[in-house]
Design a protein around this motif. Structure first.
Motif, short mmCIF file in Angstrom:
data_model
loop_
_atom_site.label_atom_id
_atom_site.label_comp_id
_atom_site.label_asym_id
_atom_site.label_seq_id
_atom_site.Cartn_x
_atom_site.Cartn_y
_atom_site.Cartn_z
N THR A 36 0.78 -1.30 0.14
CA THR A 36 -0.05 0.08 0.08
C THR A 36 0.96 1.22 -0.04
OG1 THR A 36 -1.78 -1.02 1.00
CG2 THR A 36 -1.79 1.23 1.30
N GLY A 48 -6.34 1.50 -3.62
CA GLY A 48 -7.57 0.81 -3.20
C GLY A 48 -7.14 -0.60 -3.27
N CYS A 49 -6.33 -1.06 -4.29
CA CYS A 49 -6.12 -2.34 -4.29
C CYS A 49 -5.52 -3.06 -3.33
CB CYS A 49 -5.47 -2.75 -5.63
SG CYS A 49 -6.29 -2.57 -6.90
N GLU A 51 -5.27 -1.44 -0.13
CA GLU A 51 -6.03 -1.32 1.19
C GLU A 51 -7.04 -2.73 0.94
OE1 GLU A 51 -7.82 2.67 0.50
OE2 GLU A 51 -6.09 3.25 1.55
N THR A 52 -7.52 -3.29 -0.09
CA THR A 52 -8.29 -4.25 -0.26
C THR A 52 -7.56 -5.51 0.51
OG1 THR A 52 -9.58 -3.59 -1.90
CG2 THR A 52 -9.53 -6.05 -1.58
N VAL A 55 -7.13 -4.97 4.19
CA VAL A 55 -8.72 -5.19 5.06
C VAL A 55 -8.97 -6.79 5.23
CG1 VAL A 55 -11.04 -5.14 4.59
CG2 VAL A 55 -9.72 -3.05 4.37
N GLU A 56 -8.76 -7.72 3.96
CA GLU A 56 -8.91 -8.94 3.96
C GLU A 56 -8.16 -9.76 4.92
OE1 GLU A 56 -11.49 -10.15 2.92
OE2 GLU A 56 -12.09 -8.48 2.07
N ARG A 71 -10.89 -12.01 -3.50
CA ARG A 71 -10.78 -10.36 -3.25
C ARG A 71 -9.34 -10.14 -3.45
NH1 ARG A 71 -13.89 -7.06 0.58
NH2 ARG A 71 -13.45 -5.69 -0.99
N ILE A 72 -8.52 -10.94 -2.63
CA ILE A 72 -6.88 -10.61 -2.45
C ILE A 72 -6.43 -10.91 -4.17
CG2 ILE A 72 -4.72 -11.40 -1.76
CD1 ILE A 72 -6.16 -11.86 1.00
N THR A 74 -7.90 -10.86 -6.91
CA THR A 74 -8.53 -9.59 -7.88
C THR A 74 -7.54 -8.40 -7.61
OG1 THR A 74 -10.65 -10.75 -7.92
CG2 THR A 74 -10.38 -8.52 -8.58
N ALA A 75 -7.36 -8.05 -6.52
CA ALA A 75 -6.72 -6.81 -6.12
C ALA A 75 -5.25 -6.88 -6.68
CB ALA A 75 -6.72 -6.31 -4.72
#
Length: 102
Positions: A36, A48-49, A51-52, A55-56, A71-72, A74-75
């Motif tokens: 990040t 944002g990627c 941060e995703t 968060v996960e 989700r990870i 994809t980011a």
């Protein structure tokens, strides 16, 4: 620990060796933090990627369940497409992809 120099700011990141198994969550979170920060410096539109991913991994630490790999993935794939070769962002992304077996 290794250092990648971005301009006059060094960016530290842990080397993850997938041959030693999946690293602990704390190490993954440290690498995600580095991702990040590198994105903030190199590709602000992709922050944002990063941060995703953070968060996960944080959710996983809170609930004790495995992180949401979809989700990870994809980011990280979004960053891999947008980040140039030799950048800290791509290095962190590759480390996380390998560590998580994605």
């Amino acid at each position: 620990m290794s250092t990648y120099n971005f301009g006059n700011r060094p960016v530290d990141f842990a080397r993850i060796d997938p041959r030693n198994g999946t690293p602990d969550l704390e190490t993954l979170m440290a690498v995600a933090d580095g991702l990040t920060e590198a994105l903030r410096a190199e590709y602000p539109g992709l922050v944002g990627c990063g941060e995703t991913v953070q968060v996960e991994l944080a959710r996983s630490a809170e609930d004790g369940l495995p992180p949401n790999r979809g989700r990870i993935r994809t980011a990280l794939e979004t960053v891999a497409i947008g980040a140039g070769a030799g950048t800290g962002s791509l290095t962190f992304t590759q480390q996380l992809l390998h560590a998580l077996g994605l």
